[in-house]
Design an enzyme around this catalytic site. Structure first.
Site, mmCIF file in Angstrom:
data_model
loop_
_atom_site.group_PDB
_atom_site.id
_atom_site.type_symbol
_atom_site.label_atom_id
_atom_site.label_comp_id
_atom_site.label_asym_id
_atom_site.label_seq_id
_atom_site.Cartn_x
_atom_site.Cartn_y
_atom_site.Cartn_z
ATOM 1 C CE LYS A 191 31.553 35.045 36.086
ATOM 2 N NZ LYS A 191 31.125 36.416 36.429
ATOM 3 C CB ALA A 192 36.115 32.900 43.462
#
Length: 315
Positions: free
Chosen positions: A159-160
Site C-alpha cells: 500500500k504505497a
C-alpha cells in the site's frame, strides 16, 4: 473539505501538536513518492471506541515497508498500541486512523537508502467515503480507461503512496465523466479494483472477486467480507473476471476501509440488477455493520477496544 484537526499526531515515538507535523519540501517522499501507509477505522461501538482489524492493518504496513526495504524501529504490537493511545488522547469515538511511513530529508536523487525513515500516525473524524447516501442507495460507476499497474512494475501488494497516482487518474476520470467512482481493469483486461477499494460481484448466487494476481491490494475488508460470506454459507470464488461480467451480474459492490460495504447500482450506465442493493450485498452489509457497531458479538476478534492496554505506545 479540509481534514478536521485533532489535537495530537504521533511522530517517531512522540505525540506532537497537529500543526507541528511538517516536512521539508526536499524530503525524499515529496519528489519520489517513497511512502507506505494504512487506513484504519475506529468504530463507536456499544462497548466504546474500537479499532477494526488493527493488528492486520499494522502487519500490512510492515509488509509494505519491507517490500520497499524500509526498516522500521517499531513492531506490529507497538504500532497497534500507538493507534489506541492516539485515539484515546484525541478523545474521539469514531474516526479514521492513518499511519504513514516515509523517507524524509537527506540525500538528493532516486536512491533512497540513506534518507531517514520517519513514521507518523494521525486520526480524525471521517464519515461515509462516497457520501452519506452511498451506503444505502448505492453509487454509479464507470470502467476506467486507465489500467491498473502491471505485474513487476510497481508492487500492488504494497500500500504505497506511488500506487495512488494511478488511483488518482482513475478517480479523476470518473468524476469528470459524472460517476462516483471508477473500476479499473488489469494489464490483461480483466477486472481489478476501484481507485482505492476492492470489488465483489454476485452472479447466480455465487460471490466473485478478483484474485491478488489481478493487481489488487490484499484488502483487510476484502478478507473480512470473504470470511463473513463463509459464515453465512454464501459460496465465494476468487477468479479472473472479464469486464462484461459487471454488466450481467446480479449484484456488484465495493469494499474497503474507507468505503466499507457500498452497493453499485450501475456500471457504465447499465443498471446492476434492480438498481438497488441486492439481497447478498444487503446481508453482508448488515452483518459487517452489526459486528463493527458491537450489536453482534465480535466472534472473529476483529475489534480492539481503545481503552484496552495493548503494550507501550510511546518511547
Amino acid at each position: 473539505m479540509p481534514i478536521p484537526k485533532t489535537e495530537k499526531i504521533w511522530h517517531n515515538g512522540k505525540l506532537i501538536n497537529w500543526d507541528d507535523a511538517t516536512l521539508h519540501v526536499l524530503s525524499h517522499v515529496v519528489s519520489y513518492g517513497s511512502a507506505v501507509f494504512e487506513g484504519i477505522r475506529c468504530y463507536d461501538t456499544k462497548q466504546g471506541p474500537a479499532i477494526f482489524r488493527l493488528r492486520e492493518h499494522m502487519q500490512r504496513l510492515v509488509n509494505s515497508a519491507k517490500i520497499y526495504r524500509m526498516e522500521l524501529p517499531f513492531n506490529v504490537d507497538e504500532l497497534s498500541a500507538v493507534a489506541t493511545e492516539l485515539v484515546a488522547v484525541n478523545k474521539i469515538r469514531s474516526c479514521y486512523v492513518k499511519p504513514i511511513v516515509l523517507r524524509g530529508y537527506g540525500e538528493a536523487g532516486v536512491t533512497p537508502l540513506n534518507n531517514p525513515i520517519e513514521i507518523y500516525m494521525a486520526c480524525w473524524s471521517w464519515g461515509a467515503y462516497l457520501g452519506p447516501e452511498a451506503l444505502a442507495k448505492g453509487v454509479d460507476v464507470g470502467v476506467s480507461s486507465w489500467t491498473r499497474i502491471a505485474p513487476n512494475t510497481l508492487p500492488a501488494m504494497s500500500k504505497a503512496a506511488a500506487n495512488y497516482m494511478n488511483s488518482q487518474l482513475i478517480r479523476m476520470e470518473a468524476t469528470f465523466n459524472g460517476f462516483s467512482e471508477g473500476i479499473a481493469l488489469d494489464s490483461s483486461g480483466y477486472l481489478s479494483e476501484g481507485s482505492g477499494m476492492n470489488v465483489f460481484l454476485v452472479h447466480d448466487g455465487i460471490l466473485y472477486t478478483p484474485p491478488l494476481g489481478a493487481s489488487v491490494l490484499p484488502g483487510i475488508t476484502r478478507n473480512a467480507i470473504i470470511t463473513l460470506a463463509e459464515d453465512l454459507n454464501i459460496p465465494v470464488k476468487e477468479s479472473v473476471i472479464p469486464r462484461e461480467m459487471l454488466y450481467i451480474a446480479d449484484e456488484v459492490f465495493f469494499v474497503g476501509t474507507a468505503v466499507e460495504v457500498t452497493p453499485i447500482r450501475s456500471v457504465d450506465h447499465i443498471m446492476v440488477g434492480k438498481g438497488v442493493a441486492g439481497p447478498i450485498t444487503k446481508k453482508l452489509q448488515d452483518e459487517f455493520f452489526a459486528l463493527t457497531s458491537g450489536s453482534k458479538p465480535d466472534r472473529h476478534n476483529w475489534l480492539t477496544p481503545v481503552n484496552a492496554p495493548v503494550g507501550a505506545a510511546s518511547r
